[in-house]
Design an enzyme around this catalytic site. Structure first.
Site, PDB file in Angstrom:
ATOM      1  N   GLY A  11       0.766  -1.233   0.000  1.00  0.00           N
ATOM      2  CA  GLY A  11       0.000   0.000   0.000  1.00  0.00           C
ATOM      3  C   GLY A  11       0.794   1.278   0.000  1.00  0.00           C
ATOM      4  CG  ASN A  13       1.660   3.235  -5.784  1.00  0.00           C
ATOM      5  OD1 ASN A  13       1.972   4.229  -6.407  1.00  0.00           O
ATOM      6  ND2 ASN A  13       2.316   2.107  -5.885  1.00  0.00           N
ATOM      7  CG  ASN A 107      -3.160  -0.649 -13.177  1.00  0.00           C
ATOM      8  OD1 ASN A 107      -3.076  -0.947 -11.995  1.00  0.00           O
ATOM      9  ND2 ASN A 107      -2.382  -1.187 -14.107  1.00  0.00           N
ATOM     10  CG  HIS A 109       2.381  -1.498 -15.736  1.00  0.00           C
ATOM     11  ND1 HIS A 109       2.151  -2.787 -15.293  1.00  0.00           N
ATOM     12  CD2 HIS A 109       3.461  -1.567 -16.552  1.00  0.00           C
ATOM     13  CE1 HIS A 109       3.043  -3.603 -15.840  1.00  0.00           C
ATOM     14  NE2 HIS A 109       3.846  -2.895 -16.602  1.00  0.00           N
ATOM     15  CG  ASP A 150      -0.759  -3.673 -17.760  1.00  0.00           C
ATOM     16  OD1 ASP A 150       0.086  -4.572 -17.631  1.00  0.00           O
ATOM     17  OD2 ASP A 150      -1.457  -3.232 -16.818  1.00  0.00           O
ATOM     18  CD  GLU A 180       5.243   2.211  -8.867  1.00  0.00           C
ATOM     19  OE1 GLU A 180       4.388   1.870  -8.042  1.00  0.00           O
ATOM     20  OE2 GLU A 180       6.149   1.455  -9.255  1.00  0.00           O
TER      21      GLU A 180
HETATM   22  C1  GRF Z   1       3.903  -1.350  -7.250  1.00  0.00           C
HETATM   23  O1  GRF Z   1       5.092  -1.899  -7.744  1.00  0.00           O
HETATM   24  C2  GRF Z   1       3.064  -0.881  -8.398  1.00  0.00           C
HETATM   25  O2  GRF Z   1       3.805  -0.396  -9.481  1.00  0.00           O
HETATM   26  C3  GRF Z   1       2.389  -2.124  -8.827  1.00  0.00           C
HETATM   27  O3  GRF Z   1       2.167  -2.881  -7.654  1.00  0.00           O
HETATM   28  C4  GRF Z   1       3.024  -2.413  -6.630  1.00  0.00           C
HETATM   29  C5  GRF Z   1       2.163  -1.854  -5.550  1.00  0.00           C
HETATM   30  O4  GRF Z   1       2.933  -1.522  -4.482  1.00  0.00           O
HETATM   31  N1  GRF Z   1       1.153  -1.816  -9.485  1.00  0.00           N
HETATM   32  P1  GRF Z   1       2.188  -0.891  -3.194  1.00  0.00           P
HETATM   33  O5  GRF Z   1       1.219  -1.945  -2.681  1.00  0.00           O
HETATM   34  O6  GRF Z   1       1.484   0.356  -3.645  1.00  0.00           O
HETATM   35  O7  GRF Z   1       3.310  -0.616  -2.245  1.00  0.00           O
END
Ligand code: GRF
Length: 206
Positions: A11, A13, A107, A109, A150, A180
């Site tokens: 989590g 992100n 999403n 990626h 994607d 990200e």
């Molecule tokens: C990240 O590497 C993101 O790019 C991918 O899944 C992972 C999620 O990481 N979609 P987190 O759970 O947000 O730390």
């Protein structure tokens, strides 16, 4: 704008979104619910710490895949979600949800789509492939989700340099930190403030 953030893991992100809503970088958006397919996902802990509703909806808990698909859509509707944010969500989004949320699912990626994406390219596997190919630049992409993997319209991308001696883990962390955790909140802010639109499968500023 009400968000649902769908997660499966740590989590980080999600945390970036929470922090940027709280510090005002993201305007006109709130996280209505965090949904995980894994009950022990640390992302649910992060939601709880910030007083955000967290639910586990796992395919394993349903007799059929259709029942899971219906439960996921019902939860999104129960929380009156406007935008679904996939943040490390490792379940294929079911067709009933994609159809109900056309151009309202995004999403993140961890590569520059269309490189290193599609079936089998997720998490560390992406960075392993980047290093194996010898790329000098990689990065991350935020895109709308359509019925492919994607393949939806690209919203934002950010490039990140690969460095000599990078391991997949080191590269993953740099892509998260430099790309990200910036472009996912930025994409949410653009959508929440009606700054972009999709025309003929291409994203453009309004
Ligand atoms: C990240 O590497 C993101 O790019 C991918 O899944 C992972 C999620 O990481 N979609 P987190 O759970 O947000 O730390």
């Amino acid at each position: 704008m009400k968000l649902a953030v769908l997660v499966s893991g740590g989590g980080t992100n999600l945390q970036a979104i929470i922090d940027k809503i709280e510090n005002g970088t993201i305007k006109n958006a709130e996280i209505a619910v965090v949904i995980s397919n894994k009950k022990d996902a640390f992302a649910l802990e992060r939601a709880k710490k910030h007083g955000i509703a967290g639910v586990c909806i796992s395919p394993k808990d349903y007799a059929t895949r259709e029942a899971f698909n219906d439960a996921l859509l019902a939860s999104l509707n129960e929380y009156q979600v406007d935008l679904v944010v996939l943040a490390g969500y490792l379940v294929i989004v079911p067709k009933n949800v994609v159809d109900a949320f056309e151009n309202r699912i995004i999403n993140i990626h961890p590569s520059l789509i269309p490189s290193f994406c599609g079936d089998g390219f997720y998490g560390l596997k992406v960075h392993e492939a980047v290093l194996a190919r010898g790329n000098k630049v990689t990065g991350a992409t935020v895109h709308f989700v359509d019925d492919g993997t994607d393949t939806g319209p690209i919203i934002l991308q950010k490039a990140v340099y690969v460095q000599e001696g990078d391991t997949p883990e080191v590269l993953q962390k740099r892509v998260m930190e430099e790309a990200e955790w910036n472009i996912l909140p930025e994409a949410i802010n653009l959508i929440a403030n009606d700054k972009i639109e999709v025309v003929d499968k291409l994203v453009r500023s309004k």
